[in-house]
Scaffold this active site. Structure first.
Site, PDB file in Angstrom:
ATOM      1  N   LYS A  85       1.291 -73.239  -2.045  1.00 14.79           N
ATOM      2  CA  LYS A  85       0.929 -74.023  -0.854  1.00 14.79           C
ATOM      3  C   LYS A  85       1.605 -75.396  -0.947  1.00 14.79           C
ATOM      4  O   LYS A  85       2.586 -75.545  -1.665  1.00 14.79           O
ATOM      5  CB  LYS A  85      -0.601 -74.128  -0.737  1.00 14.79           C
ATOM      6  CG  LYS A  85      -1.262 -72.779  -0.446  1.00 14.79           C
ATOM      7  CD  LYS A  85      -0.859 -72.246   0.913  1.00 14.79           C
ATOM      8  CE  LYS A  85      -1.496 -70.901   1.209  1.00 14.79           C
ATOM      9  NZ  LYS A  85      -0.971 -70.304   2.440  1.00 14.79           N
ATOM     10  N   GLY A 106       4.837 -75.575   6.078  1.00 14.62           N
ATOM     11  CA  GLY A 106       5.349 -74.227   5.832  1.00 14.62           C
ATOM     12  C   GLY A 106       5.181 -73.357   7.065  1.00 14.62           C
ATOM     13  O   GLY A 106       6.048 -72.541   7.395  1.00 14.62           O
ATOM     14  N   GLN A 130       1.582 -66.425   8.319  1.00 13.62           N
ATOM     15  CA  GLN A 130       2.864 -67.041   8.648  1.00 13.62           C
ATOM     16  C   GLN A 130       3.968 -65.985   8.721  1.00 13.62           C
ATOM     17  O   GLN A 130       4.782 -65.992   9.642  1.00 13.62           O
ATOM     18  CB  GLN A 130       3.225 -68.092   7.605  1.00 13.62           C
ATOM     19  CG  GLN A 130       2.263 -69.266   7.597  1.00 13.62           C
ATOM     20  CD  GLN A 130       2.604 -70.297   6.542  1.00 13.62           C
ATOM     21  OE1 GLN A 130       3.523 -70.114   5.754  1.00 13.62           O
ATOM     22  NE2 GLN A 130       1.857 -71.385   6.527  1.00 13.62           N
ATOM     23  N   ARG A 181       1.526 -73.426  17.347  1.00 17.01           N
ATOM     24  CA  ARG A 181       1.857 -72.243  18.160  1.00 17.01           C
ATOM     25  C   ARG A 181       1.920 -72.579  19.647  1.00 17.01           C
ATOM     26  O   ARG A 181       2.706 -72.004  20.388  1.00 17.01           O
ATOM     27  CB  ARG A 181       0.832 -71.136  17.889  1.00 17.01           C
ATOM     28  CG  ARG A 181       1.000 -70.486  16.507  1.00 17.01           C
ATOM     29  CD  ARG A 181      -0.275 -69.785  16.083  1.00 17.01           C
ATOM     30  NE  ARG A 181      -0.124 -68.936  14.895  1.00 17.01           N
ATOM     31  CZ  ARG A 181      -0.133 -69.365  13.632  1.00 17.01           C
ATOM     32  NH1 ARG A 181      -0.250 -70.658  13.376  1.00 17.01           N
ATOM     33  NH2 ARG A 181      -0.026 -68.507  12.633  1.00 17.01           N
ATOM     34  N   ARG A 227       9.364 -74.735  -1.183  1.00 19.30           N
ATOM     35  CA  ARG A 227       8.493 -73.588  -0.915  1.00 19.30           C
ATOM     36  C   ARG A 227       9.285 -72.315  -0.589  1.00 19.30           C
ATOM     37  O   ARG A 227      10.381 -72.373  -0.052  1.00 19.30           O
ATOM     38  CB  ARG A 227       7.505 -73.955   0.197  1.00 19.30           C
ATOM     39  CG  ARG A 227       6.574 -75.071  -0.287  1.00 19.30           C
ATOM     40  CD  ARG A 227       5.534 -75.425   0.700  1.00 19.30           C
ATOM     41  NE  ARG A 227       4.606 -74.340   0.944  1.00 19.30           N
ATOM     42  CZ  ARG A 227       3.692 -74.367   1.912  1.00 19.30           C
ATOM     43  NH1 ARG A 227       3.596 -75.414   2.711  1.00 19.30           N
ATOM     44  NH2 ARG A 227       2.876 -73.348   2.061  1.00 19.30           N
ATOM     45  N   ASP A 235      -7.077 -71.860   3.024  1.00 17.48           N
ATOM     46  CA  ASP A 235      -6.830 -73.305   2.957  1.00 17.48           C
ATOM     47  C   ASP A 235      -8.047 -74.090   2.462  1.00 17.48           C
ATOM     48  O   ASP A 235      -7.981 -75.317   2.313  1.00 17.48           O
ATOM     49  CB  ASP A 235      -6.418 -73.833   4.337  1.00 17.48           C
ATOM     50  CG  ASP A 235      -5.042 -73.314   4.734  1.00 17.48           C
ATOM     51  OD1 ASP A 235      -4.265 -72.945   3.838  1.00 17.48           O
ATOM     52  OD2 ASP A 235      -4.758 -73.287   5.952  1.00 17.48           O
TER      53      ASP A 235
HETATM   54  C1  S3P Z   1      -1.178 -70.657   8.442  1.00 17.26           C
HETATM   55  C2  S3P Z   1      -1.287 -69.622   7.570  1.00 17.26           C
HETATM   56  C3  S3P Z   1      -1.687 -69.788   6.159  1.00 17.26           C
HETATM   57  C4  S3P Z   1      -2.258 -71.160   5.869  1.00 17.26           C
HETATM   58  C5  S3P Z   1      -1.493 -72.243   6.540  1.00 17.26           C
HETATM   59  C6  S3P Z   1      -1.488 -72.046   8.045  1.00 17.26           C
HETATM   60  C7  S3P Z   1      -0.764 -70.374   9.839  1.00 17.26           C
HETATM   61  O1  S3P Z   1      -0.543 -69.576   5.353  1.00 17.26           O
HETATM   62  O2  S3P Z   1      -2.301 -71.392   4.480  1.00 17.26           O
HETATM   63  O3  S3P Z   1      -2.062 -73.511   6.253  1.00 17.26           O
HETATM   64  O4  S3P Z   1      -0.914 -71.261  10.701  1.00 17.26           O
HETATM   65  O5  S3P Z   1      -0.299 -69.262  10.088  1.00 17.26           O
HETATM   66  P1  S3P Z   1      -0.157 -68.083   4.877  1.00 17.26           P
HETATM   67  O6  S3P Z   1      -0.171 -67.257   6.074  1.00 17.26           O
HETATM   68  O7  S3P Z   1       1.221 -68.140   4.288  1.00 17.26           O
HETATM   69  O8  S3P Z   1      -1.194 -67.726   3.845  1.00 17.26           O
END
Ligand code: S3P
Length: 436
Positions: A342, A95, A169, A27, A123, A315
């Site tokens: 994941k 992801g 995310q 970010r 994914r 995680d």
């Molecule tokens: C993350 C959100 C999580 C997490 C990923 C990092 C992020 O995913 O599993 O490792 O940095 O926003 P999800 O929001 O899809 O659950």
């Protein structure tokens, strides 16, 4: 293919630090890139995933200098200053990076394409494409998966969106698109998820309110470059919190760990299992809370993991399953179907590895049931496969604290996506992890 050979150890202990937070590092580059002026980031995670995001932001016209170890300077180009990359942006294994970049790119005037490694290319991406299209974005996926093609020049409008799954995310992708939208963007979460995007947007001067799982963002005129400090990654610390709980010794301290309450569900889950954890030396890194975490060996007991804690520990489940195998009685996890999408299907892959090491478990559609044992040697030696998933590889390394014989863990190269010197830090904590 690189593998780990982990040898049984008798004690776990010492004082260690873990590298910077992956979510916050991604970010910092994205928001720093579209802010005005300089953003300096200390404690930046120099892992493969974050370096892929750095490369992508550079390709979009942002100058980023590495000014010291774990320190970068981002020369922000402003909200409208990015330019077309001229080639597909490769987001590696992440992801998070692909989904957040999709949100960021749909408000630009140019077309973009996002690709990734073989895991990322499998994914689901419609979870971000659907709400972004509702905002007016023009996005194509390939049968719901990458490559993600984002058409430039779309006019975005703010929406109110209730997330069907608790996902930081997806929330973050919508908020990033909201920076470019006409009117207010509102995201409603079914469960609390990590709020790093919201905290960081405020640091960059963006007005945003968050209450009762509802986040509201009004598009700002500009984001202001700033100084950011990245705490140690709680998700990397998690391996050692479990190692310290199931191993023998006088205790282990992990220093400088981010303890944002939207990330620390594992602390609550381990406490319910009877772990001996202490969070001390509370301080802050900008808007993110930080502390040291002390852990001592404890007799763990099996529990039914409260489903509301699942998104707060999303995680950490692979390593929690290792703890569950060492906890007397049955541990049941439900409401965790997200684990199946994941970096690997973390329910199936962990179950396969646990079974190979002699742990009794039953796969559920949305979780797992694990029969734990409190004896010293819970895990037989043998071979497990990480299926290229960094967190699976590191979790089975932690199992060496209660293993009867060496464990060979196949396909561990992706540990570098989140924790470049895992073997070194693990050795400092008393584990014996050899790269073979
Ligand atoms: C993350 C959100 C999580 C997490 C990923 C990092 C992020 O995913 O599993 O490792 O940095 O926003 P999800 O929001 O899809 O659950």
């Amino acid at each position: 293919m690189s593998n780990y050979l982990v040898h049984p150890v008798s004690t776990v202990g010492g004082t260690i630090r873990v590298p910077g937070d992956k979510s916050i590092s991604h970010r910092s580059l994205m928001l720093g890139g579209i802010a005005e002026g300089i953003t300096e980031v200390r404690g930046f995670l120099e892992s493969e995933d974050c370096l892929a995001t750095m490369k992508a932001m550079r390709a979009l016209g942002v100058r980023i200098d590495r000014i010291a170890e774990r320190e970068v300077r981002v020369h922000g180009v402003g909200l409208r200053g990015l330019r077309a990359a001229g080639h597909a942006l490769d987001m590696g294994n992440s992801g998070t990076a692909m989904r957040l970049m999709t949100g960021l790119l749909c408000g630009q005037s140019f077309d973009s394409e996002l690709i990734g490694d073989s895991s990322l290319m499998k994914r689901p991406m419609e979870r971000v494409a659907v709400p972004l299209r509702m905002m007016g974005a023009r996005i194509e996926t390939h049968e719901g998966k990458p490559p993600v093609r984002v058409k430039g020049g779309a006019t975005l409008r703010g929406i109110r969106y209730e997330l069907p799954v608790a996902s930081a995310q997806v929330k973050s992708a919508i908020l990033l698109a909201g920076l470019y939208a006409d009117g207010e963007t509102v995201v409603v979460e079914p469960g609390t998820t990590r709020d790093h995007t919201e905290r960081m947007l405020r640091t960059f001067g963006c007005e945003l309110t968050a209450a009762q799982r509802e986040v509201r963002l009004s598009p700002p005129a500009r984001l202001e470059g700033c100084s950011l400090e990245v705490p140690g990654d709680f998700s990397s610390a998690a391996f050692f919190l479990v190692a310290g709980s199931i191993g023998q010794g006088n205790g282990l301290t992990v220093c400088g760990v981010g303890i944002n309450p939207t990330r620390t569900g594992l602390l609550d889950i381990l406490a319910l299992m009877g772990a001996d954890l202490r969070v001390v030396n509370h301080r802050s890194a900008g808007t993110e809370p930080v502390a040291d975490i002390e852990v001592r060996p404890a007799k763990l007991k099996g529990i039914h993991v409260p489903p509301e804690l699942v998104p707060l520990a999303i995680d950490e489940f692979p390593v929690l399953f290792i703890a569950a195998a060492c906890a007397e009685g049955e541990t049941v996890v439900t409401g965790a179907e997200e684990l199946r999408v994941k970096e690997s299907d973390r329910i199936a892959v962990m179950a396969e590895g646990l079974t190979a090491l002699g742990v009794e478990c039953e796969v559920l559609p949305d979780g797992i049931r694990i029969q734990g044992r409190s004896q010293q040697h819970v895990f037989a030696g043998g071979q497990v496969h990480s299926h290229g998933d960094h967190r699976i590889a590191m979790s089975f390394a932690v199992a060496s604290a209660r293993a009867a014989a060496p464990i060979q863990i196949a396909d561990v190269a992706n540990v570098a996506t989140s924790f470049p010197d895992f073997p070194g830090v693990a050795r400092a904590a008393g584990l014996n992890v050899e790269l073979v």
